[in-house]
Design a protein around this motif. Structure first.
Motif, PDB file in Angstrom:
ATOM      1  N   ASP A   2       0.832  -1.198   0.000  1.00  0.00           N
ATOM      2  CA  ASP A   2       0.000   0.000   0.000  1.00  0.00           C
ATOM      3  C   ASP A   2       0.874   1.258   0.000  1.00  0.00           C
ATOM      4  O   ASP A   2       1.576   1.519   0.979  1.00  0.00           O
ATOM      5  CB  ASP A   2      -0.900  -0.012   1.235  1.00  0.00           C
ATOM      6  N   PRO A   3       0.838   2.062  -1.073  1.00  0.00           N
ATOM      7  CA  PRO A   3       1.683   3.265  -1.117  1.00  0.00           C
ATOM      8  C   PRO A   3       1.304   4.288  -0.051  1.00  0.00           C
ATOM      9  O   PRO A   3       2.133   5.110   0.357  1.00  0.00           O
ATOM     10  CB  PRO A   3       1.455   3.814  -2.529  1.00  0.00           C
ATOM     11  N   ILE A   4       0.059   4.240   0.400  1.00  0.00           N
ATOM     12  CA  ILE A   4      -0.370   5.176   1.441  1.00  0.00           C
ATOM     13  C   ILE A   4       0.339   4.878   2.758  1.00  0.00           C
ATOM     14  O   ILE A   4       0.599   5.775   3.565  1.00  0.00           O
ATOM     15  CB  ILE A   4      -1.906   5.108   1.625  1.00  0.00           C
ATOM     16  N   ARG A   5       0.694   3.626   2.969  1.00  0.00           N
ATOM     17  CA  ARG A   5       1.346   3.212   4.223  1.00  0.00           C
ATOM     18  C   ARG A   5       2.868   3.308   4.162  1.00  0.00           C
ATOM     19  O   ARG A   5       3.543   2.939   5.129  1.00  0.00           O
ATOM     20  CB  ARG A   5       0.957   1.764   4.566  1.00  0.00           C
ATOM     21  N   ASN A   6       3.410   3.787   3.057  1.00  0.00           N
ATOM     22  CA  ASN A   6       4.866   3.911   2.917  1.00  0.00           C
ATOM     23  C   ASN A   6       5.411   4.754   4.076  1.00  0.00           C
ATOM     24  O   ASN A   6       5.085   5.938   4.198  1.00  0.00           O
ATOM     25  CB  ASN A   6       5.196   4.583   1.581  1.00  0.00           C
ATOM     26  N   PRO A   7       6.255   4.186   4.942  1.00  0.00           N
ATOM     27  CA  PRO A   7       6.680   4.916   6.138  1.00  0.00           C
ATOM     28  C   PRO A   7       7.865   5.863   5.930  1.00  0.00           C
ATOM     29  O   PRO A   7       8.164   6.670   6.810  1.00  0.00           O
ATOM     30  CB  PRO A   7       7.081   3.787   7.094  1.00  0.00           C
ATOM     31  N   PHE A   8       8.520   5.770   4.794  1.00  0.00           N
ATOM     32  CA  PHE A   8       9.758   6.529   4.622  1.00  0.00           C
ATOM     33  C   PHE A   8       9.477   7.953   4.139  1.00  0.00           C
ATOM     34  O   PHE A   8       8.474   8.204   3.476  1.00  0.00           O
ATOM     35  CB  PHE A   8      10.701   5.787   3.683  1.00  0.00           C
ATOM     36  N   ALA A   9      10.382   8.869   4.499  1.00  0.00           N
ATOM     37  CA  ALA A   9      10.105  10.293   4.298  1.00  0.00           C
ATOM     38  C   ALA A   9      11.302  11.022   3.707  1.00  0.00           C
ATOM     39  O   ALA A   9      11.958  11.802   4.394  1.00  0.00           O
ATOM     40  CB  ALA A   9       9.709  10.934   5.631  1.00  0.00           C
ATOM     41  N   PRO A  10      11.619  10.797   2.408  1.00  0.00           N
ATOM     42  CA  PRO A  10      12.708  11.558   1.798  1.00  0.00           C
ATOM     43  C   PRO A  10      12.254  12.989   1.534  1.00  0.00           C
ATOM     44  O   PRO A  10      11.216  13.226   0.922  1.00  0.00           O
ATOM     45  CB  PRO A  10      12.974  10.809   0.492  1.00  0.00           C
ATOM     46  N   GLY A  11      13.003  13.942   2.022  1.00  0.00           N
ATOM     47  CA  GLY A  11      12.641  15.345   1.833  1.00  0.00           C
ATOM     48  C   GLY A  11      13.668  16.233   2.505  1.00  0.00           C
ATOM     49  O   GLY A  11      14.491  15.771   3.291  1.00  0.00           O
ATOM     50  N   PRO A  17      10.954   8.455   9.962  1.00  0.00           N
ATOM     51  CA  PRO A  17      10.140   7.720  10.934  1.00  0.00           C
ATOM     52  C   PRO A  17      10.950   7.226  12.124  1.00  0.00           C
ATOM     53  O   PRO A  17      10.413   7.035  13.213  1.00  0.00           O
ATOM     54  CB  PRO A  17       9.573   6.557  10.117  1.00  0.00           C
ATOM     55  N   GLU A  18      12.251   7.025  11.926  1.00  0.00           N
ATOM     56  CA  GLU A  18      13.118   6.565  13.008  1.00  0.00           C
ATOM     57  C   GLU A  18      14.424   7.346  12.956  1.00  0.00           C
ATOM     58  O   GLU A  18      15.210   7.205  12.015  1.00  0.00           O
ATOM     59  CB  GLU A  18      13.404   5.067  12.860  1.00  0.00           C
ATOM     60  N   ILE A 244      16.075   1.570   8.586  1.00  0.00           N
ATOM     61  CA  ILE A 244      15.257   0.866   7.589  1.00  0.00           C
ATOM     62  C   ILE A 244      14.342  -0.162   8.250  1.00  0.00           C
ATOM     63  O   ILE A 244      13.133  -0.225   7.974  1.00  0.00           O
ATOM     64  CB  ILE A 244      16.163   0.172   6.545  1.00  0.00           C
ATOM     65  N   GLU A 245      14.892  -0.962   9.134  1.00  0.00           N
ATOM     66  CA  GLU A 245      14.130  -2.078   9.710  1.00  0.00           C
ATOM     67  C   GLU A 245      12.985  -1.624  10.607  1.00  0.00           C
ATOM     68  O   GLU A 245      11.889  -2.190  10.559  1.00  0.00           O
ATOM     69  CB  GLU A 245      15.065  -2.985  10.511  1.00  0.00           C
ATOM     70  N   LYS A 246      13.222  -0.620  11.451  1.00  0.00           N
ATOM     71  CA  LYS A 246      12.209  -0.221  12.424  1.00  0.00           C
ATOM     72  C   LYS A 246      10.929   0.283  11.747  1.00  0.00           C
ATOM     73  O   LYS A 246       9.816  -0.163  12.093  1.00  0.00           O
ATOM     74  CB  LYS A 246      12.785   0.857  13.355  1.00  0.00           C
ATOM     75  N   PRO A 247      11.005   1.202  10.781  1.00  0.00           N
ATOM     76  CA  PRO A 247       9.780   1.637  10.103  1.00  0.00           C
ATOM     77  C   PRO A 247       9.051   0.489   9.396  1.00  0.00           C
ATOM     78  O   PRO A 247       7.814   0.438   9.385  1.00  0.00           O
ATOM     79  CB  PRO A 247      10.273   2.670   9.093  1.00  0.00           C
ATOM     80  N   LEU A 248       9.823  -0.426   8.797  1.00  0.00           N
ATOM     81  CA  LEU A 248       9.201  -1.575   8.141  1.00  0.00           C
ATOM     82  C   LEU A 248       8.500  -2.461   9.164  1.00  0.00           C
ATOM     83  O   LEU A 248       7.350  -2.884   8.963  1.00  0.00           O
ATOM     84  CB  LEU A 248      10.253  -2.387   7.378  1.00  0.00           C
ATOM     85  N   ASP A 249       9.197  -2.721  10.266  1.00  0.00           N
ATOM     86  CA  ASP A 249       8.625  -3.575  11.306  1.00  0.00           C
ATOM     87  C   ASP A 249       7.340  -2.974  11.878  1.00  0.00           C
ATOM     88  O   ASP A 249       6.385  -3.688  12.173  1.00  0.00           O
ATOM     89  CB  ASP A 249       9.660  -3.781  12.413  1.00  0.00           C
ATOM     90  N   ASP A 250       7.315  -1.644  12.025  1.00  0.00           N
ATOM     91  CA  ASP A 250       6.115  -0.977  12.533  1.00  0.00           C
ATOM     92  C   ASP A 250       4.923  -1.168  11.606  1.00  0.00           C
ATOM     93  O   ASP A 250       3.763  -1.064  12.031  1.00  0.00           O
ATOM     94  CB  ASP A 250       6.378   0.524  12.722  1.00  0.00           C
ATOM     95  N   GLU A 251       5.191  -1.428  10.324  1.00  0.00           N
ATOM     96  CA  GLU A 251       4.124  -1.676   9.351  1.00  0.00           C
ATOM     97  C   GLU A 251       3.899  -3.168   9.107  1.00  0.00           C
ATOM     98  O   GLU A 251       3.151  -3.542   8.210  1.00  0.00           O
ATOM     99  CB  GLU A 251       4.471  -0.992   8.018  1.00  0.00           C
ATOM    100  N   TRP A 277      15.999   5.326  -0.644  1.00  0.00           N
ATOM    101  CA  TRP A 277      15.982   3.910  -1.017  1.00  0.00           C
ATOM    102  C   TRP A 277      14.868   3.162  -0.277  1.00  0.00           C
ATOM    103  O   TRP A 277      14.231   2.289  -0.855  1.00  0.00           O
ATOM    104  CB  TRP A 277      17.336   3.270  -0.753  1.00  0.00           C
ATOM    105  N   GLY A 278      14.636   3.527   0.976  1.00  0.00           N
ATOM    106  CA  GLY A 278      13.546   2.897   1.708  1.00  0.00           C
ATOM    107  C   GLY A 278      12.215   3.142   1.041  1.00  0.00           C
ATOM    108  O   GLY A 278      11.401   2.219   0.858  1.00  0.00           O
ATOM    109  N   SER A 279      11.976   4.403   0.643  1.00  0.00           N
ATOM    110  CA  SER A 279      10.712   4.758   0.008  1.00  0.00           C
ATOM    111  C   SER A 279      10.524   4.065  -1.330  1.00  0.00           C
ATOM    112  O   SER A 279       9.463   3.491  -1.620  1.00  0.00           O
ATOM    113  CB  SER A 279      10.649   6.280  -0.183  1.00  0.00           C
ATOM    114  N   HIS A 280      11.557   4.072  -2.159  1.00  0.00           N
ATOM    115  CA  HIS A 280      11.439   3.457  -3.489  1.00  0.00           C
ATOM    116  C   HIS A 280      11.391   1.932  -3.398  1.00  0.00           C
ATOM    117  O   HIS A 280      10.741   1.281  -4.226  1.00  0.00           O
ATOM    118  CB  HIS A 280      12.592   3.922  -4.381  1.00  0.00           C
ATOM    119  N   THR A 281      12.060   1.372  -2.408  1.00  0.00           N
ATOM    120  CA  THR A 281      11.997  -0.083  -2.237  1.00  0.00           C
ATOM    121  C   THR A 281      10.598  -0.508  -1.810  1.00  0.00           C
ATOM    122  O   THR A 281      10.078  -1.538  -2.260  1.00  0.00           O
ATOM    123  CB  THR A 281      13.041  -0.549  -1.199  1.00  0.00           C
TER     124      THR A 281
END
Length: 395
Positions: A2-11, A17-18, A244-251, A277-281
């Motif tokens: 789900d792209p809405i749940r993408n936890p990464f925040a490049p900006g 997120p962590e 990388i792992e913590k935001p993924l694990d939270d989802e 890379w987290g966001s695009h992955t």
């Protein structure tokens, strides 16, 4: 996924997120701010590092920590072309107005606002870009000499007295501090030196590119004794993995170890690149666990996104001569490189390239880690330059 749940925040300055790997520095600045609040000696700090290491995010998180502890803060960014008085005056006004609401500090805060009125009226003639509301008439002889170094010292001193009377501290946060002109930087250093001498609860937390340390030393020789200069670099492997792992694990999503290691190699641990890379992955993966193939697919779009935003916005500010200079640097690799080696790349005279190098330093594109050396301030910019100017036509 789900792209809405993408936890990464490049900006630019977007909180990740962590926030991994920065706890020790946050704790040390918390101690400094609390020491300042109770009147104990506390060093101000300058966070220095390359683009993309997360200085702005860290600066803002430290500010949040300070505000949560009841410390007054102001926050400014120092863009090119704006004077320090123009940036500071409105923020100090807001701080003094807040402090004036504390009964014990009201008289000092009002005197600080009178100092601000004199400060703004006299220095507006010099800098022209100062716009600040005036709440009280100026007090003759208080911060109104028209000399920035003297007047800023008097103004910050009044703010410190008001903060002390309110049993709090004032933390001034300034991002992109390397863009402040040396004479104005000297005035800021002098003002902070005075507050330290008087043990007033004012702390400066700045952030800037690696050349900031040298600029401050040039502005005032005692700057390196007055400030700490923590180096903000790539995240160490354990912290990068957690980012990388913590935001993924939270989802509820996992990543295979080889894919995670692949991200760490590609990003070199730089905070901004980890978020990219987290966001695009996340976008590339169809399900959990995320695999090496997902990372490989994501790398194509991540590099393209960096080229069109993070890198391109800097490339487009360059003159043709500056682009050629950086392309020669890229030909030699990531750097740093000797000036003679750069010149030899396209058969130029070293002395003739000095103005180009100086211009690139002013624009924040390169810096000098040692005399005669030049290095990129933007990680992986050498690879981007090769993609943007391939072949040998640039020579």
């Amino acid at each position: 996924m789900d792209p809405i749940r993408n936890p990464f925040a490049p900006g630019a300055g977007t909180p990740p997120p962590e926030l991994a790997g920065r706890d020790e520095l946050r704790a040390s600045l918390h101690i400094a701010l609390e020491r300042a609040r109770i009147g104990r000696p506390a060093k101000s700090a300058m966070l220095v590092g390359l683009r993309g290491v997360g200085k702005t995010v860290l600066l803002d998180r430290i500010r949040e920590d300070a505000e949560a502890a009841g410390i007054h803060t102001v926050r400014i960014e120092a863009p090119e072309g704006r004077s320090l008085p123009a940036l500071l005056a409105p923020q100090l006004r807001q701080a003094l107005l807040r402090l004036s609401q504390v009964a014990a500090a009201k008289d000092y805060a009002v005197r600080g606002l009178r100092a601000l009125a004199g400060f703004a009226s006299k220095l507006k003639v010099t800098y022209g870009d100062i716009e600040v509301g005036i709440d009280y008439d100026a007090e003759p002889g208080l911060a109104d000499n028209g000399d920035l170094e003297h007047d800023l010292q008097a103004l910050i001193e009044q703010v410190g007295l008001a903060a002390k009377s309110a049993n709090t501290a004032l933390a001034i946060f300034i991002d992109e501090l390397q863009y402040v002109e040396v004479t104005q930087l000297a005035a800021l250093i002098t003002a902070m030196h005075r507050t330290e001498q008087r043990q007033l609860p004012v702390v400066l937390v700045g952030a800037g590119l690696p050349q900031l340390r040298g600029r401050m030393g040039n502005a005032k020789s005692y700057a390196e004794r007055l400030f700490d200069f923590p180096q903000i670099g790539p995240l160490p492997p354990q912290a990068a993995r957690r980012a990388i792992e913590k935001p993924l694990d939270d989802e509820g999503v996992s990543i295979v170890p080889a894919a995670l290691e692949q991200i760490l190699v590609l990003t070199q641990g730089y905070a901004y690149f980890l978020q990219q890379w987290g966001s695009h992955t996340w976008r590339a993966a169809s399900s959990s666990p995320i695999t090496e193939n997902d990372v490989a697919t994501a790398s194509v779009t991540a590099v393209a996104a960096l080229d069109e935003s993070f890198f391109r916005v800097r490339f487009d500010r360059l003159t043709p001569k500056e682009k050629k200079y950086l392309r020669a640097m890229a030909e030699l690799g990531a750097g740093p490189h000797r000036s003679g080696d750069i010149a030899a790349c396209y058969k130029a005279n070293v002395s003739s390239l000095a103005p180009t190098r100086s211009s690139l330093i002013s624009k924040g594109m390169v810096w000098s880690p040692n005399h005669g050396d030049t290095a990129f301030t933007v990680p992986m910019f050498d690879e981007f330059m090769k993609r943007s100017m391939p072949g040998d036509d640039w020579r």
